[in-house]
Design a protein around this motif. Structure first.
Motif: not given
Length: 392
Positions: A290-306
Motif C-alpha cells: 500500500e505504501h509503495i503504490v500510494t507514494t508513487m500514485f500521489v507523487g505522480n498526481f502532484i505532477g499532474i496538478v502542477c
C-alpha cells in the motif's frame, strides 16, 4: 460545455493515427540525425524507444490503422489486467469500485482510436509497479526506464520512486538500480548517441517545450500570454517541488521523523561492511504494498496538478490511479464518485473551455487536499527477524 461527439469521426482518427506511424520511414531508411526525423504531426520529440515500438507496430500492421487499433485493444486489456492486479494486491479499493477503471470514454479513445505512445509508456510503468510490489527493485527499474524511453512523462514518478528505493535498499543497491536504468537509456539511444549525440539529446529530452494553449485541458482559463510565459512555468515548478517536499516530509517519511530524520537514519547511510550488497532484500524492514503504490500514485498526481498543459492523451497518465487515490482519502463514497465522474466529464469536453478547465483544477485540488488530510499508516511490514521468530 461543448459535446465531444464529433471526435468519433473516423477520418480524424485515421489522419491522427497514421501521423504516429509515418515518421519511422526515415529511421528505417537509415537516418540517425534525430533533428531530421519528422512525421505528419511534426518533429520527433520522444526518446528512441518510441521509434522501436512504432516501427514494430508498423511492421506488424503494414501501416494500416484498423489492425493497429486491434493491437492497441489488446494492449488496453493487458494494461487493465496489470492495474487490476496492483489494486488486488493493495486491497485499498472495494471490489465494486474496480468497475470504474473500465468506464472512461476518453481512455478508450486514447488507446483504441488514437494509438498514442502514452499507452505503451503507461503499460510499462504499471508493469514496473507490479514488480516493485514484490520488491524486484532492480528489474522494476529496468522496466521503468523502458517506459521513460517511450515517453518522458513517466519521470513524474521518479521523485517518489527514488524515495522508495532509499527506503527499501541500502545506498549500494540504490546506485546499482539507478545505474541499470541509465544503461537502458544508453542502450536504447545508442544508434543515435554514436552518430549525432547532441541532436538526439536535444530533441528526445527537450524539457523546455511550450505546448499550444488551445489544447490545454487544465489551464484553458489562463490567458494565453500568461500560459506560454516562463514565469508561469517557474511558478508551477516551484509549486510542484514544494508539494513533493511537503508530502515527503509530513506523509511519506512521517514515521522516520520527516525527511531530515530519514536521511539521518541507518536506512540511508552505508554501514560497512554488511551493507555492501546488491540484494533487493538487504534492509531489515520491508515496505508495504500500500505504501509503495500510494507514494508513487500521489507523487505522480502532484505532477499532474502542477503540469502547465495537459493534453487529451495525458489523461492516461493518471486515470488508472484515480480510484486508488480517492479511496486513500477520508471522503465519503458519494463524494469520491462525484469527484471521479466530474474529472471524467471535464476530460470529455472538446475543445476544453475556461469553465471546464477551471472545474478540472478545482477537482484535482480537492483530491489533493483529501490526500493531505488522509490518516497516516505504517509504511513497513514486520521486521524479518520478528517475522521469522513468530513463525517458529
Amino acid at each position: 460545455m461543448q459535446s465531444s461527439s464529433h471526435l468519433s469521426s473516423p477520418m480524424f482518427h485515421t489522419r491522427r493515427s497514421i501521423g504516429m506511424l509515418t515518421c519511422h520511414s526515415g529511421f528505417l531508411g537509415g537516418e540517425r540525425d534525430y533533428g531530421k526525423l519528422k512525421g505528419d504531426t511534426g518533429p520527433l520529440v520522444y526518446p528512441a524507444g518510441f521509434l522501436y515500438i512504432y516501427s514494430a507496430v508498423q511492421h506488424l500492421t503494414g501501416g494500416e490503422v484498423y489492425p493497429a487499433q486491434i493491437l492497441f485493444g489488446v494492449l488496453y486489456i493487458f494494461n487493465l489486467a496489470i492495474v487490476l492486479f496492483i489494486y488486488a494486491k493493495t486491497d485499498v479499493v472495494p471490489w465494486w469500485a474496480l468497475f470504474l477503471l473500465c468506464l472512461s470514454k476518453r481512455i478508450h479513445s486514447i488507446f483504441v482510436l488514437r494509438l498514442f505512445n502514452d499507452c505503451f509508456a503507461m503499460t510499462l510503468l504499471h508493469a514496473s509497479m507490479a514488480l516493485f510490489l514484490y520488491r524486484k527493485w532492480h528489474l522494476g527499474m529496468l522496466v521503468f526506464s523502458g517506459a521513460v524511453s517511450i515517453k518522458m512523462n513517466v519521470l513524474l514518478y521518479a521523485p517518489p520512486l527514488l524515495l522508495l528505493l532509499l527506503k527499501a535498499m541500502n545506498i549500494i543497491g540504490v546506485v546499482s538500480a539507478l545505474a541499470g536504468a541509465a544503461l537502458v537509456q544508453i542502450f536504447v539511444g545508442l544508434p543515435f548517441l554514436i552518430t549525432y549525440p547532441v541532436s538526439y539529446i536535444a530533441n528526445a529530452f527537450d524539457l523546455g517545450r511550450v505546448f499550444i494553449h488551445f489544447w490545454s485541458v487544465n489551464f484553458k482559463f489562463v490567458p494565453e500570454k500568461v500560459f506560454v510565459s516562463k514565469e508561469f512555468a517557474i511558478c508551477l515548478l516551484i509549486a510542484h517541488l514544494c508539494l513533493l517536499a511537503a508530502f515527503a516530509n509530513s506523509k511519506w517519511c512521517k514515521q522516520e521523523g520527516g525527511i531530515i530524520g530519514f536521511m539521518r537514519s541507518k536506512r540511508f547511510f552505508l554501514t560497512l561492511p554488511s551493507s555492501l550488497s546488491f540484494n533487493d532484500f538487504s534492509t531489515a524492514e520491508i515496505l508495504t504494498k500500500e505504501h509503495i503504490v500510494t507514494t508513487m500514485f500521489v507523487g505522480n498526481f502532484i505532477g499532474i496538478v502542477c503540469a502547465r498543459s495537459m493534453h487529451y492523451q495525458f489523461y492516461s497518465w493518471y486515470f488508472y490511479s484515480l480510484p486508488f487515490l480517492l479511496w486513500r482519502t477520508s471522503f465519503p463514497t458519494w463524494l469520491r464518485l462525484i469527484l471521479f465522474f466530474g474529472i471524467e466529464l471535464c476530460w470529455n469536453v472538446y475543445p476544453s473551455t475556461p469553465v471546464s478547465s477551471a472545474l478540472l483544477l478545482c477537482l484535482h485540488l480537492t483530491v489533493l487536499w483529501g490526500l493531505w488530510l488522509a490518516p497516516l499508516y505504517n509504511p513497513y511490514q514486520l521486521k524479518k527477524d520478528q517475522s521469522h521468530r513468530k513463525h517458529k
